[in-house]
Enzyme design. Structure first.
Site, PDB file in Angstrom:
ATOM      1  CB  THR A  54      -0.978   0.051   1.196  1.00 24.06           C
ATOM      2  OG1 THR A  54      -0.222  -0.021   2.404  1.00 24.06           O
ATOM      3  CG2 THR A  54      -1.961  -1.106   1.152  1.00 24.06           C
ATOM      4  CG  ASP A  55       4.264   1.916   2.517  1.00 28.42           C
ATOM      5  OD1 ASP A  55       3.210   2.275   3.064  1.00 28.42           O
ATOM      6  OD2 ASP A  55       5.248   1.494   3.150  1.00 28.42           O
TER       7      ASP A  55
END
Lengths: 412, 405
Positions: free
Chosen positions: B174-175
């Site tokens: 998700t980064d």
């Protein structure tokens, strides 16, 4: 917030998300489809598992907050109408293979003459020019080219992609930010420009800079089931517990080692590890492994102790311990679990959008919460040609007769 | 004379750290924003401790991951426990158009730097806070890395073999999604401010941004009850579709056929005209149903060949194929070279470092990536003197107080 921004969205499924992000932020986005509807309307899954142009979930997922018109760009009159729309637009988004828009005289240079302030966004697999610009592609191909595919999967089998295609979502989301940088600049200069987004480069971000490893003379990172091998160190991120799987980071160094120390302290307090393990310097542990001062076998044994501890607890227990003690553990969720997560409910995240069948569809909610003008889902994806009359008649000034004539000729 | 950079008039006070936040401010810096990146003297940014490391040496400045996320930023160090540091931050808030943070929700409030406080200092400030699960709700304070948000968002179960435990996506997935949405939200706020003079606050939950990429499974699951479990490299629109072995250690090639024409071209390329004639494989449905047999036939051909040769051979006949590129392939990739994807930039203590360029191109006001990531505290003097206009005496006093650590 972008209410003064008029966007013409000519993209295929490669680029839907870009216009949707701008639409979510308040822009007036007009989706331009071929006569008869976008090919994406034929791609499943479908609402109620029933194929149909208004049922394609991929179409509906990424075309909310857009109005929709049809236009036959293979026909000169269709192209002329597109030029009239482009003359009054602020942003245009397209995702054709390089050269295809030029062949219709709808490329950036052609439209710039009509509208020098136009921000023209092109989303392609490899970019507008270069040796691979003509390559045939797919999600898998872009994942492979971007250096991300090699990193996921099990080490004894072929690399694996994510089964829900991701590459063009990265590119489309990049394109939205890029378009807004260009639009912001235009507020100062009055001039537009071309934005060239290559999915190969966009998806590369998910490689976490391992792309640079060769250049900086570093160990290669390789894939490993449920984790990664960074040089000689096997780092698991997926752990089995009593009733399923959790993700946990057990790593070292000045920042992340602090979390590992907390995990071991927590285990020690539960009688789940030895005094020696508790007394280990987890901050400096990685450097000792790399130098050989600490045998790799000891690290493997520590992981076995942690694995045994996890097997004695449920996902919920481990997550609770993580929240109470600031540990890096979270349950691995199925899609059902995601929809039931109390965090999203508490933030009233999920949005319900009506569907023409009368069903209502549940969507992920706003991607961010802006105090100035919160994101709303004010329109569901348009039906085929839903706004032809409103846009081409009302706004472009075509008469009913002219519209009927265009429809007869297969232009709208 | 080149055009002025797109964001030349944007000033950013950047408290973001780790990956999801700094990805946003890296893009701002690429396009000319002045980004003052604050590092705490007491807490190392985890990214400085994660590789790839230059020459495999774990050092404070040697992480290429750090370089890549922070190129072009002016890094300063502050000890926020010192009263003098707070006064400096207030001056930086007055200087800035945007304040960013990616801490868990309590940190900025503890320093009296939450949005209501910032607004008192500068009424039209824009603030963006990016954290894992959002500023509110029962999990607001659950801090962690992107692998944990990826687990909670359902990404893990989408990568794997049907007969095994899911492999999950690489690292902190998700980064790599969140920064794009953060950038778009922030740019919209900057546009709004330019048009109206109004600032605002943006609460970005990295999980809520990332779930946009799972919109199809969420909608499908809610309306049809569909489960999403590991399916290896199966694809509903392509057959054959997969990753095939090539000659060499851990060498692979990805191949995807969508049309009958591509299928026939593939059969010709792998010298298996019989496959194309076989009635079982004449329709897409037939190829999809019998894909295991096709995978075997392709693998028998591919395993003896260089992946780049396979890529060129198949692309030449219109079949989607690409080497599954590793770090060495990327460094030698002709397309990435054509797009100046890798750039060498100056660095305060290392001389030169390599970083990746902006991932998109603006034709008239391109990104300019010329300065590397800041060494720890490299720009303390510059920011105090040049950006805030402090006298040398004042800067010395602050140093003596220990605000820079």
């Amino acid at each position: 917030m972008l209410s003064r921004c008029r966007v013409l969205d000519l993209s295929t499924e490669r680029g839907f998300l870009c216009g949707q992000i701008l639409g979510d932020l308040g822009a007036d986005v007009i989706k331009v489809e071929p006569v008869g509807g976008a090919p994406a309307r034929g791609i499943g899954p479908f609402v109620n598992d029933t194929p149909g142009p208004e049922n394609a979930i991929g179409w509906r997922a990424f075309n909310r907050n857009k109005r929709g018109i049809t236009l036959n760009l293979e026909h000169s009159e269709g192209r002329a109408l597109l030029r009239r729309l482009a003359a009054a637009a602020d942003v245009l988004i397209e995702s054709e293979n390089p050269g295809a828009m030029g062949a219709r005289a709808l490329d950036y240079l052609a439209l710039r003459d009509l509208n020098p302030a136009l921000v023209y966004v092109a989303i392609t697999p490899f970019g507008q020019t270069g040796p691979k610009t003509g390559y045939v592609d797919s999600d898998l191909i872009v994942m492979a080219a971007g250096g991300v595919l090699i990193l996921s999967g099990d080490e004894d089998r072929a690399p694996l992609r994510m089964s829900v295609p991701q590459a063009y979502l990265h590119a489309s989301a990049d394109a939205a930010g890029a378009a807004l940088i260009a639009y912001y600049e235009r507020l100062n200069s009055g001039a537009g420009q071309q934005v060239d987004v290559a999915a190969q480069e966009s998806i590369g971000l998910a490689g976490q800079s391992t792309a640079l490893a060769a250049m900086v003379n570093s160990d290669e990172t390789r894939r490993m089931a449920g984790g990664a091998k960074m040089g000689p160190i096997r780092i698991p991120l997926v752990w089995q517990c009593k009733d399923g799987l959790v993700s946990c980071v057990f790593l070292f160094g000045a920042a992340i080692g602090v979390f590992s120390r907390r995990l071991i302290d927590h285990m020690f307090a539960q009688g789940a590890c030895s005094q020696a393990m508790k007394d280990t310097d987890w901050i400096g542990y990685g450097a000792k492994l790399l130098s050989g001062e600490e045998p790799m076998a000891n690290y493997e044994r520590c992981k076995e102790v942690i694995a045994a501890f996890f097997m004695g607890h449920t996902k919920a227990e481990l997550f609770e311990a993580a929240r109470a003690n600031n540990l890096l553990i979270a349950p691995i969720a199925t899609i059902d679990d995601v929809r039931e997560n109390p965090q999203f409910a508490a933030r009233e995240y999920w949005r319900t959008v009506p569907h023409p069948s009368g069903a209502s569809l549940t969507y992920p909610g706003p991607f961010a919460r802006l105090s100035g003008k919160p994101i709303t889902y004010r329109r569901c994806a348009p039906t085929v040609g839903e706004h032809n009359r409103e846009v081409l008649g009302g706004e472009l000034g075509l008469s009913s007769d002219a519209l009927a004539d265009l429809a007869r000729k297969g232009i709208i | 004379m080149a055009a002025k950079m797109a964001l030349a008039d944007v000033k950013v006070l950047d408290f973001m750290w780790v990956l999801a936040g700094p990805g946003i401010t890296r893009s701002l810096a690429d396009y000319g924003a002045t980004v003052v990146r604050v590092e705490a003297v007491t807490r190392t940014d985890p990214v400085r401790t994660v590789g790839p490391f230059k020459d495999n040496q774990v050092t404070q400045e040697g992480s290429a991951l750090w370089w890549n996320n922070n190129a072009g930023k002016y890094g300063i160090t502050l000890d926020m426990a010192k009263p003098g540091a707070r006064a400096v931050v207030h001056d930086l808030v007055r200087w800035a158009d945007v304040v960013t943070d990616s801490f868990s929700p309590k940190a900025m409030k503890a320093w009296d730097l939450d949005y209501p406080q910032l607004r008192k200092i500068k009424p039209d400030i824009i603030m963006i806070s990016s954290c894992l699960m959002g500023q509110t709700g029962p999990l607001a304070r659950f801090a962690g890395f992107g692998n944990l948000a990826a687990a909670l968002c359902g990404f893990y179960n989408l990568v794997g073999w049907p007969d095994r435990t899911p492999s999950g996506p690489f690292s902190a997935y998700t980064d790599y999604i969140a920064p794009r949405f953060g950038l778009a939200a922030l740019m919209a706020a900057l546009i709004h401010r330019k048009l109206t003079g109004e600032g605002q606050y943006i609460d970005q939950a990295q999980a809520e941004s990332a779930l946009q990429f799972l919109t199809v499974p969420i909608v499908d699951n809610a309306v049809n009850g569909s489960a999403y479990n590991p399916v290896a490299n199966y694809d509903a629109m392509h057959a054959p579709h997969g990753v095939y072995p090539a000659a060499g250690d851990d060498r692979w090639v990805a191949i995807a056929c969508r049309t009958d024409g591509q299928w026939r071209a593939l059969c010709a390329a792998i010298a298996q005209p019989g496959l194309a004639q076989n009635p079982r494989f004449q329709t897409f449905a037939g190829r999809q149903a019998d894909r295991a047999a096709l995978d075997l036939a392709i693998s028998e051909w591919s395993r003896h060949l260089d992946p780049h040769l396979i890529e060129r051979t198949l692309q030449a006949v219109g079949v989607a194929a690409h080497t599954v590129q590793n770090t060495f392939d990327l460094a030698a990739d002709s397309q990435l070279a054509h797009r100046d994807h890798f750039v060498e930039v100056s660095h305060g203590t290392l001389g030169k470092t390599s970083v990746e360029n902006s991932r998109f191109k603006l034709s008239r006001t391109p990104a300019r990536v010329t300065r590397g990531a800041p060494a720890l505290g490299e720009y303390n003097q510059y920011v105090m003197g040049q950006l805030l206009g402090y006298s040398e005496d004042r800067v010395s006093e602050l140093a003596v107080e220990g605000i820079f650590g």
